[in-house]
Every structure is written in structure tokens, then in C-alpha cells.
Design an enzyme around this catalytic site. Structure first.
Site, PDB file in Angstrom:
ATOM      1  N   LYS A 125      -2.259 -16.650  -0.622  1.00  0.00           N
ATOM      2  CA  LYS A 125      -3.282 -17.480  -1.720  1.00  0.00           C
ATOM      3  C   LYS A 125      -2.796 -17.843  -3.205  1.00  0.00           C
ATOM      4  O   LYS A 125      -2.312 -16.856  -3.794  1.00  0.00           O
ATOM      5  CB  LYS A 125      -4.691 -17.335  -1.260  1.00  0.00           C
ATOM      6  CG  LYS A 125      -5.516 -18.760  -1.692  1.00  0.00           C
ATOM      7  CD  LYS A 125      -6.041 -19.903  -1.079  1.00  0.00           C
ATOM      8  CE  LYS A 125      -7.052 -20.479  -0.714  1.00  0.00           C
ATOM      9  NZ  LYS A 125      -7.380 -21.507   0.642  1.00  0.00           N
ATOM     10  N   ASP A 165      -5.092 -26.923  -1.653  1.00  0.00           N
ATOM     11  CA  ASP A 165      -6.453 -26.386  -1.060  1.00  0.00           C
ATOM     12  C   ASP A 165      -7.092 -27.450  -2.500  1.00  0.00           C
ATOM     13  O   ASP A 165      -7.109 -28.822  -2.808  1.00  0.00           O
ATOM     14  CB  ASP A 165      -7.007 -25.103  -1.856  1.00  0.00           C
ATOM     15  CG  ASP A 165      -7.666 -24.395  -1.389  1.00  0.00           C
ATOM     16  OD1 ASP A 165      -8.476 -23.958  -0.438  1.00  0.00           O
ATOM     17  OD2 ASP A 165      -9.088 -24.322  -2.043  1.00  0.00           O
ATOM     18  N   GLY A 236     -19.921 -32.118  -0.942  1.00  0.00           N
ATOM     19  CA  GLY A 236     -18.667 -32.941  -1.509  1.00  0.00           C
ATOM     20  C   GLY A 236     -18.339 -33.928  -0.907  1.00  0.00           C
ATOM     21  O   GLY A 236     -19.107 -35.355  -0.339  1.00  0.00           O
ATOM     22  N   PHE A 237     -17.154 -34.201  -1.891  1.00  0.00           N
ATOM     23  CA  PHE A 237     -16.793 -35.392  -1.028  1.00  0.00           C
ATOM     24  C   PHE A 237     -14.808 -35.494  -1.188  1.00  0.00           C
ATOM     25  O   PHE A 237     -14.381 -36.684  -1.121  1.00  0.00           O
ATOM     26  CB  PHE A 237     -17.218 -36.598  -1.925  1.00  0.00           C
ATOM     27  CG  PHE A 237     -17.408 -36.609  -3.694  1.00  0.00           C
ATOM     28  CD1 PHE A 237     -17.176 -35.683  -4.569  1.00  0.00           C
ATOM     29  CD2 PHE A 237     -15.633 -37.330  -4.326  1.00  0.00           C
ATOM     30  CE1 PHE A 237     -16.711 -35.174  -6.319  1.00  0.00           C
ATOM     31  CE2 PHE A 237     -15.006 -37.049  -5.459  1.00  0.00           C
ATOM     32  CZ  PHE A 237     -15.702 -35.586  -6.584  1.00  0.00           C
ATOM     33  N   GLY A 238     -14.541 -34.860  -1.009  1.00  0.00           N
ATOM     34  CA  GLY A 238     -12.921 -34.459  -0.908  1.00  0.00           C
ATOM     35  C   GLY A 238     -11.869 -34.839  -0.168  1.00  0.00           C
ATOM     36  O   GLY A 238     -13.019 -35.278   0.779  1.00  0.00           O
ATOM     37  N   ASN A 239     -11.294 -33.720   0.042  1.00  0.00           N
ATOM     38  CA  ASN A 239     -10.154 -34.903   0.390  1.00  0.00           C
ATOM     39  C   ASN A 239     -10.735 -33.852   2.737  1.00  0.00           C
ATOM     40  O   ASN A 239     -10.244 -34.526   3.243  1.00  0.00           O
ATOM     41  CB  ASN A 239      -8.832 -33.781   1.294  1.00  0.00           C
ATOM     42  CG  ASN A 239      -8.054 -33.737   2.305  1.00  0.00           C
ATOM     43  OD1 ASN A 239      -8.113 -32.875   2.929  1.00  0.00           O
ATOM     44  ND2 ASN A 239      -7.608 -34.508   2.458  1.00  0.00           N
ATOM     45  N   VAL A 240     -10.890 -32.484   2.341  1.00  0.00           N
ATOM     46  CA  VAL A 240     -11.663 -31.995   3.217  1.00  0.00           C
ATOM     47  C   VAL A 240     -12.813 -33.099   4.681  1.00  0.00           C
ATOM     48  O   VAL A 240     -13.090 -33.306   4.730  1.00  0.00           O
ATOM     49  CB  VAL A 240     -12.191 -30.713   3.064  1.00  0.00           C
ATOM     50  CG1 VAL A 240     -12.828 -30.161   4.398  1.00  0.00           C
ATOM     51  CG2 VAL A 240     -11.164 -29.446   2.943  1.00  0.00           C
ATOM     52  N   ALA A 241     -14.275 -33.012   3.382  1.00  0.00           N
ATOM     53  CA  ALA A 241     -15.048 -33.724   3.738  1.00  0.00           C
ATOM     54  C   ALA A 241     -14.647 -35.479   3.688  1.00  0.00           C
ATOM     55  O   ALA A 241     -15.371 -36.054   5.292  1.00  0.00           O
ATOM     56  CB  ALA A 241     -16.422 -33.818   2.239  1.00  0.00           C
ATOM     57  N   TRP A 242     -13.489 -36.048   3.681  1.00  0.00           N
ATOM     58  CA  TRP A 242     -13.282 -37.123   3.985  1.00  0.00           C
ATOM     59  C   TRP A 242     -12.937 -37.113   5.565  1.00  0.00           C
ATOM     60  O   TRP A 242     -13.569 -37.765   6.154  1.00  0.00           O
ATOM     61  CB  TRP A 242     -12.022 -37.578   3.107  1.00  0.00           C
ATOM     62  CG  TRP A 242     -11.543 -38.895   3.448  1.00  0.00           C
ATOM     63  CD1 TRP A 242     -12.091 -40.004   3.632  1.00  0.00           C
ATOM     64  CD2 TRP A 242     -10.192 -38.218   3.920  1.00  0.00           C
ATOM     65  NE1 TRP A 242     -11.212 -41.090   3.986  1.00  0.00           N
ATOM     66  CE2 TRP A 242      -9.767 -39.419   4.429  1.00  0.00           C
ATOM     67  CE3 TRP A 242      -8.849 -38.030   4.197  1.00  0.00           C
ATOM     68  CZ2 TRP A 242      -8.848 -40.561   4.729  1.00  0.00           C
ATOM     69  CZ3 TRP A 242      -8.505 -37.946   4.324  1.00  0.00           C
ATOM     70  CH2 TRP A 242      -7.652 -39.353   5.076  1.00  0.00           C
TER      71      TRP A 242
HETATM   72  N1  GLU Z   1      -6.063 -24.341   1.679  1.00  0.00           N
HETATM   73  C1  GLU Z   1      -6.126 -24.368   3.376  1.00  0.00           C
HETATM   74  C2  GLU Z   1      -7.478 -23.603   3.650  1.00  0.00           C
HETATM   75  O1  GLU Z   1      -8.321 -22.518   3.171  1.00  0.00           O
HETATM   76  C3  GLU Z   1      -5.383 -24.865   3.961  1.00  0.00           C
HETATM   77  C4  GLU Z   1      -4.129 -23.748   3.489  1.00  0.00           C
HETATM   78  C5  GLU Z   1      -2.598 -24.002   4.513  1.00  0.00           C
HETATM   79  O2  GLU Z   1      -2.379 -25.351   5.068  1.00  0.00           O
HETATM   80  O3  GLU Z   1      -1.733 -23.059   4.163  1.00  0.00           O
HETATM   81  O4  GLU Z   1      -6.365 -22.678   5.156  1.00  0.00           O
END
Ligand code: GLU
Length: 445
Positions: A125, A165, A236-242
Site C-alpha cells: 500500500k 484508493d 461515502g459517495f466516491g468510487n466504491v459507493a457509486w
Molecule cells: N485500494 C483497493 C483496495 O483496497 C484496490 C487495490 C488495487 O486494486 O490494487 O483493495
């Protein structure tokens, strides 16, 4: 033999002032300690001592110029945690509250999440304390270029493959990739989450949200239930929430909340029209980090400064930040009759909240299992890049679906309790851990 408290006391001594890392480490170690203590090979290989320690931590200075020609200095990081299963793999987070401890917790979680996908990916990360909030597009580009100028020294398609992320989406990956190419003159799969047409995979933008709903749908099936008519709270309202909102409404559920740092939106009609869902993307692209304009635009209720966990729902999906759902929030959800909780953010629930759900025997899925769809499709993007080929969205979606189903089955296999309740936390930790531990034993120290 390992003892949980003395092992964790040593981890705390070695990693002062990293509470999130300690929290994540304690949860995993508590889940796997019996498995380790009953396996002579794991004991001989000192597997816990080795898995808890990142392979290396890289920090670097990022200097860039803002629109007023003032010089800015941020700190960049990459934590290369464990590569027993494949190249380090995990996102980059750009957020004001990023510290080394945040990225160590995320990197540690990523090892087991990536293992659960069954794809050959290690865990890592990275990121920076740079906040995209209020920045112009040009400033974001200049920051990304400066960040990659340093980061490119340490990554590569077979070494370490970052992705997005929080605060890092398609736009940022574009700028980062552009700079990598400028310096290295290589078109490779060194980053995932790339744009369609220049190495990106179809379904990657939706993958985390879609994956979480595929996981939830397996959970529902396991309990003889379905999405039909379920009321859902999402934060949330970002990419994941979408992605999560999109798939939930396709599956027949009604999402009634989204949220931001400013408060939450309660849309009793459901966030279910293409216009409403597309507006979430506009909100993110505006760099303002607020969700109130949604309520104004669509005539929904906006509740300032509060979190959506006070709304009566059947299912809750935290999709924003770590520790966003506290013990108190959990009690409120339980009181209001919540039936399932699916953590979609990384470590979105405080330990007290998880304990409360489990005590009430409410099925609770941890982020490392439920949100693995994002990194899984990143793994599929790496496969496509290595073949210099693209798969259709049906092919990718079908593979994602299969992966999420397998992760659910692995959690059930390792997590079923004597009374029939499925401890998804324990199941995910044990299933993810075993593969990495076995690989480490086989590869020697
Ligand atoms: N940030 C995302 C996660 O927490 C995706 C990581 C990725 O695609 O490498 O798993």
C-alpha cells in the site's frame, strides 16, 4: 507456542503511535493464533513474527508547485509488505490524514485480501498526506507527476503494482501513468485502474462496489434470503459507493443513503435512476468532498454532521473510511433491526461494532473479504496487460462474480461456529492467512 497478549505487546512496543495498524494486526493474529499454534511447520518457521513485519517501507519527499506558484512539500510512502504470493499489489491513498500507520494497516490487510482472491498477488500500500480537496486539476496533475518521479524507482510490473484508493481514481492514475511512461519509456502493467483503451480493464471502475454486492448476495443466499425489497444504507459517495449503489439497485434493493464529511443524504425514493447515480460521479469530480448538493438537486433530505447509521435499514454497507462505524452506531443499527452488515471500506467498523454485531448474531462481513473485488479486477487487468489483450466486460464480470463467490465459500468453510453462525471475520482471516503462510514456509527464509 504464541500467546496473543505477549505477542501483541511486542508488536505495540515495536510500532509506537500506530493505533490503526495495531488494531488490524490484533484482529488477524487473534483469528489465526490457534491455527498457527497447532501447526508445527508454522511454529518452526516463526510465521507470525515474519508476517507482521513489512518487507520494506519506502518514504520520500514530494515537492510540487501550487497554482499561486508557492512551493508545497508532502510525504510519499510505499509499504511493500509481503510478496510471498506475487508482486506487491495495493492502492495509493491521497488523503490529509494519511500516516505511515494508516498505510501499514492497509498494507497488512491487503496481504490477506489479495490471498483470498486466489490471484498471484502479494500485499502493499502507498500514498501521501496530500489532500485533493479544493485542488485544481492542474495542481493534482503536478502533484501526481512529482509523486511518480520518486515512486517509479521502486515499482515495476513484476515487482510492485500500485492502483487507486481514497483520493486516487482514474484521473490520478492517468497522470501517474503518464509520468511513469515519460521517465521509463515503457507501456507495461505497472499500475492498474488505467483508462479504457490504454491498458485498463473493463469493469475495474465498478469492481469494488459490484464485488461487494456479489459477496452480499452470496451471504443472503446462505441465509435463505435475497436482495428483493431490502432497504440499504451506504456511507461515502466516491468510487466504491457509486459501484455499490449501481449494483444494489440492479439487484432489486433500495439504497436510501449516501454520505460525506458534511453529513448524509436520505433519499426515501431510492438512489436508483441513472441521473442520480451519475450525479455521484460529478460530486467526486468537483473535489469539494461534500454530499449536500445531491439533496438540493433531487429534493432529498440532508442531515448535517451526522452519519447514516441512525436510519432504519435492513442492510448497512460502510463504504468510506476506516473506523467510520463505531460501537454506538452498531447498537443503533441493531436496535433498528439491521439484518446484515457488509463492510466495504477497509476496516470500516471499530472492534466494538464488530463485537456487537457478532454478539447479536447478525452476519457481518469484513472488508478484506467483501471489498476484494477491486483488487481482484486489478489482478485481471495485470493478466490482460501481460497478454497484451483485452477481455470483454462480460468476461471480466463473470470472473469477478466467480471470485467473490469463492471468497464467500472460503469464509464459510473456515468461519462456521458450533451454533451455525458464520464468523466471516475469522473465516476470512484464516483462509487468507493459510495460503500466505504455506507459501512462506515453502519458500524458506
Ligand atoms: N485500494 C483497493 C483496495 O483496497 C484496490 C487495490 C488495487 O486494486 O490494487 O483493495
Amino acid at each position: 507456542m504464541y500467546d496473543l497478549d505477549s505477542f501483541m505487546a511486542e508488536v505495540e512496543r515495536k510500532n509506537p503511535a500506530q493505533p490503526e495498524f495495531i488494531q488490524a494486526a490484533r484482529e488477524v493474529v487473534a483469528s489465526v493464533i490457534d491455527t498457527v499454534n497447532s501447526n508445527p511447520l508454522y511454529l518452526k518457521n516463526k510465521i507470525l513474527d515474519r508476517i507482521i513485519e513489512p518487507d520494506r517501507i519506502i518514504t520520500f519527499k514530494v515537492e510540487w508547485e501550487d497554482d499561486n506558484h508557492e512551493l508545497q512539500v508532502n510525504r510519499g510512502y510505499r509499504v511493500q509488505y509481503n510478496n510471498a504470493l506475487g508482486p506487491y499489489k495495493g492502492g495509493l491513498r491521497f488523503h490529509a490524514n494519511v500516516t505511515l500507520g494508516t498505510l501499514k494497516f492497509l498494507g497488512f490487510e491487503q496481504i490477506f485480501k489479495n490471498s483470498l482472491t486466489t490471484l498471484p498477488m502479494g500485499g502493499g500500500k502507498g500514498g501521501s498526506d496530500f489532500s485533493p480537496k479544493g485542488k485544481s486539476d492542474q495542481e493534482i496533475m503536478r502533484f501526481c507527476r512529482a509523486f511518480m518521479t520518486e515512486l517509479q524507482k521502486y515499482i515495476g510490473p513484476d515487482t510492485d503494482v500500485p492502483a487507486g484508493d481514497l483520493g486516487v481514481g482514474g484521473r490520478e492514475i492517468g497522470y501517474l501513468y503518464g509520468q511513469y511512461k515519460k521517465i521509463r519509456d515503457e507501456n507495461t502493467g505497472v499500475l492498474t485502474g488505467k483508462g479504457w483503451g490504454w491498458g485498463g480493464s473493463l469493469v475495474r471502475p465498478e469492481a469494488t462496489g459490484f464485488g461487494t454486492m456479489y459477496f452480499a448476495s452470496e451471504m443472503l443466499k446462505e441465509h435463505g434470503d435475497s436482495f428483493e425489497g431490502k432497504r440499504i444504507a451506504i456511507s461515502g459517495f466516491g468510487n466504491v459507493a457509486w459501484g455499490a449503489v449501481t449494483k444494489a439497485s440492479q439487484l432489486g434493493a433500495k439504497v436510501v443513503t449516501i454520505s460525506g464529511p458534511d453529513g448524509y443524504v436520505l433519499d426515501e425514493e431510492g438512489i436508483n435512476t441513472p441521473e442520480k447515480i451519475a450525479y455521484m460521479l460529478e460530486l467526486r469530480a468537483s473535489n469539494n468532498d461534500i454530499v449536500a448538493p445531491y439533496a438540493e438537486k433531487f429534493g432529498a433530505k440532508f442531515v448535517k454532521g451526522r452519519k447514516p447509521w441512525e436510519v432504519k435499514v435492513d442492510m448497512a454497507f460502510p463504504c468510506a473510511l476506516q473506523n467510520e462505524l463505531t460501537g454506538e452506531d452498531a447498537e443503533m443499527l441493531i436496535k433498528n433491526g439491521v439484518k446484515y452488515v457488509v463492510e466495504t471500506s477497509n476496516m470500516g467498523c471499530c472492534p466494538e461494532a464488530i463485537e456487537a454485531f457478532q454478539k447479536a448474531r447478525i452476519p457481518f462481513a469484513p472488508g478484506k473479504a467483501a471489498n476484494a473485488g477491486g483488487v481482484a479486477v486489478s489482478g485481471l487487468e495485470m493478466s490482460q496487460n501481460a497478454q497484451h489483450y483485452n477481455w470483454s466486460s462480460e468476461e471480466v464480470d463473470q470472473k469477478l462474480h466467480g471470485i467473490m463467490k469463492n471468497i464467500h465459500n472460503a469464509c464459510v468453510k473456515e468461519g462456521r461456529c458450533a451454533d451455525g453462525y458464520i464468523d466471516y471475520v475469522k473465516g476470512a482471516n484464516i483462509a487468507g492467512f493459510k495460503k500466505v503462510a504455506d507459501a512462506m514456509c515453502q519458500q524458506g527464509y
